[in-house]
Design a protein around this motif. Sequence first.
Motif, PDB file in Angstrom:
ATOM      1  N   LEU A  82       0.840  -1.213   0.000  1.00 48.10           N
ATOM      2  CA  LEU A  82       0.000   0.000   0.000  1.00 48.10           C
ATOM      3  C   LEU A  82       0.870   1.255   0.000  1.00 48.10           C
ATOM      4  O   LEU A  82       0.619   2.191  -0.767  1.00 48.10           O
ATOM      5  CB  LEU A  82      -0.940  -0.002   1.218  1.00 48.10           C
ATOM      6  N   ASP A  83       1.915   1.269   0.857  1.00 49.90           N
ATOM      7  CA  ASP A  83       2.799   2.440   0.936  1.00 49.90           C
ATOM      8  C   ASP A  83       3.446   2.711  -0.418  1.00 49.90           C
ATOM      9  O   ASP A  83       3.502   3.856  -0.873  1.00 49.90           O
ATOM     10  CB  ASP A  83       3.887   2.227   2.006  1.00 49.90           C
ATOM     11  N   ALA A  84       3.954   1.648  -1.069  1.00 50.87           N
ATOM     12  CA  ALA A  84       4.626   1.813  -2.364  1.00 50.87           C
ATOM     13  C   ALA A  84       3.637   2.310  -3.421  1.00 50.87           C
ATOM     14  O   ALA A  84       3.970   3.148  -4.256  1.00 50.87           O
ATOM     15  CB  ALA A  84       5.257   0.493  -2.799  1.00 50.87           C
ATOM     16  N   VAL A  85       2.417   1.794  -3.364  1.00 51.46           N
ATOM     17  CA  VAL A  85       1.399   2.209  -4.334  1.00 51.46           C
ATOM     18  C   VAL A  85       1.042   3.683  -4.124  1.00 51.46           C
ATOM     19  O   VAL A  85       1.020   4.474  -5.069  1.00 51.46           O
ATOM     20  CB  VAL A  85       0.140   1.311  -4.228  1.00 51.46           C
ATOM     21  N   LEU A  86       0.821   4.068  -2.856  1.00 48.27           N
ATOM     22  CA  LEU A  86       0.409   5.448  -2.595  1.00 48.27           C
ATOM     23  C   LEU A  86       1.521   6.437  -2.925  1.00 48.27           C
ATOM     24  O   LEU A  86       1.247   7.566  -3.327  1.00 48.27           O
ATOM     25  CB  LEU A  86      -0.060   5.610  -1.135  1.00 48.27           C
ATOM     26  N   SER A  87       2.790   6.019  -2.800  1.00 47.76           N
ATOM     27  CA  SER A  87       3.857   6.964  -3.181  1.00 47.76           C
ATOM     28  C   SER A  87       4.072   7.025  -4.679  1.00 47.76           C
ATOM     29  O   SER A  87       4.875   7.822  -5.137  1.00 47.76           O
ATOM     30  CB  SER A  87       5.203   6.701  -2.487  1.00 47.76           C
ATOM     31  N   ASN A  88       3.423   6.158  -5.447  1.00 46.32           N
ATOM     32  CA  ASN A  88       3.645   6.181  -6.900  1.00 46.32           C
ATOM     33  C   ASN A  88       2.386   6.400  -7.721  1.00 46.32           C
ATOM     34  O   ASN A  88       2.447   6.411  -8.950  1.00 46.32           O
ATOM     35  CB  ASN A  88       4.313   4.875  -7.328  1.00 46.32           C
ATOM     36  N   VAL A  89       1.246   6.579  -7.050  1.00 42.26           N
ATOM     37  CA  VAL A  89      -0.019   6.633  -7.776  1.00 42.26           C
ATOM     38  C   VAL A  89      -0.349   8.047  -8.268  1.00 42.26           C
ATOM     39  O   VAL A  89      -1.175   8.223  -9.165  1.00 42.26           O
ATOM     40  CB  VAL A  89      -1.176   6.067  -6.916  1.00 42.26           C
ATOM     41  N   GLU A  90       0.336   9.037  -7.683  1.00 40.60           N
ATOM     42  CA  GLU A  90      -0.037  10.433  -7.901  1.00 40.60           C
ATOM     43  C   GLU A  90      -0.164  10.814  -9.377  1.00 40.60           C
ATOM     44  O   GLU A  90      -1.133  11.463  -9.763  1.00 40.60           O
ATOM     45  CB  GLU A  90       0.994  11.339  -7.236  1.00 40.60           C
ATOM     46  N   SER A  91       0.821  10.391 -10.171  1.00 40.42           N
ATOM     47  CA  SER A  91       0.811  10.812 -11.573  1.00 40.42           C
ATOM     48  C   SER A  91       0.318   9.705 -12.508  1.00 40.42           C
ATOM     49  O   SER A  91       0.371   9.855 -13.730  1.00 40.42           O
ATOM     50  CB  SER A  91       2.212  11.255 -11.988  1.00 40.42           C
ATOM     51  N   ALA A  92      -0.170   8.598 -11.935  1.00 38.57           N
ATOM     52  CA  ALA A  92      -0.575   7.472 -12.784  1.00 38.57           C
ATOM     53  C   ALA A  92      -1.884   7.756 -13.508  1.00 38.57           C
ATOM     54  O   ALA A  92      -2.753   8.481 -13.006  1.00 38.57           O
ATOM     55  CB  ALA A  92      -0.707   6.208 -11.940  1.00 38.57           C
ATOM     56  N   PRO A 131      -5.193  -3.513   4.955  1.00 37.87           N
ATOM     57  CA  PRO A 131      -5.846  -2.492   4.135  1.00 37.87           C
ATOM     58  C   PRO A 131      -6.165  -3.043   2.751  1.00 37.87           C
ATOM     59  O   PRO A 131      -5.433  -3.888   2.234  1.00 37.87           O
ATOM     60  CB  PRO A 131      -4.795  -1.382   4.040  1.00 37.87           C
ATOM     61  N   ASP A 132      -7.269  -2.593   2.184  1.00 41.06           N
ATOM     62  CA  ASP A 132      -7.622  -2.970   0.810  1.00 41.06           C
ATOM     63  C   ASP A 132      -6.984  -1.941  -0.133  1.00 41.06           C
ATOM     64  O   ASP A 132      -7.434  -0.797  -0.213  1.00 41.06           O
ATOM     65  CB  ASP A 132      -9.145  -3.002   0.645  1.00 41.06           C
ATOM     66  N   ILE A 133      -5.921  -2.370  -0.813  1.00 45.95           N
ATOM     67  CA  ILE A 133      -5.134  -1.441  -1.633  1.00 45.95           C
ATOM     68  C   ILE A 133      -5.972  -0.904  -2.794  1.00 45.95           C
ATOM     69  O   ILE A 133      -6.024   0.304  -3.041  1.00 45.95           O
ATOM     70  CB  ILE A 133      -3.857  -2.151  -2.145  1.00 45.95           C
TER      71      ILE A 133
END
Length: 225
Positions: A82-92, A131-133
């Motif tokens: 989840l942490d890795a996803v949230l730090s990389n989702v911003e511009s996706a 958490p549900d990612i």
Amino acid sequence: LQYFFAAKSLAGKKLLITAGPTFEAIDPVRGITNLSSGKMGFAIARAAQAAGAQVTLVAGPVHVPTPRGVRRIDVQSAQNMLDAVLSNVESADIFVATAAVADWRPAQAADQKIKKDGSGQVPQMAFVENPDILATVAQLPRAQSGQLYCVGFAAESENLLANAEAKRRRKQIPLLVGNIGPATFGKDDNALLLVDAHGHQELPRASKAVLGEQLVAEIARRLAQ
Ligand code: CTP
Ligand code: CA
């Protein structure tokens, strides 16, 4: 020649994808995990990269080579993922959740290896929900407004279509992809059921490489609409 000059279907798009299982520690030497080889997710990452997307792949513990040109972030637990996803989702522009995330983790991981005490007693273990990612990402304002297109997967043991549609609505995502049985864990082929607001469609049994390309084409088509 025509193929050579054809515009790539995901040119200029950023795609973020999760793949593989998660691993939830019990103590330093053991944990719980799910069955997942990561092959389907890695095939989608490869196909998206070939279609012109800038791809970030967040992978749980798997033994699959990283597709060329794909940025890979290795994680262990659902919380790490989840942490890795949230730090990389911003511009996706696209988020694809293929990971088999452990639904629960031990409430407390022991700092030291849990030892048998010789009495035959077994440890009692309490669990908490992870958490549900996918649902977390789907609730982001950019997802709700349609700027971030979210794709989920579902492994169901029965009633695939009904369960997949229910899951799609519950997680509020435009596209949910079901694995058509029998269980495909570790296999090189698969068959997929695509469920969206307009109905459902099947991608018949094929290699995961081919299915990855077909799914990427289906995602690109929906994005262009
Ligand atoms: N998923 C996720 N984070 C979780 C659980 C699931 O991101 N903690 C994602 C999976 O990657 C998949 C989708 O949600 O894309 C559906 O996962 P699935 O396990 O089929 O559904 P659940 O919501 O966990 O429900 P259940 O396992 O009870 O059927
Ligand atoms: Ca689950």
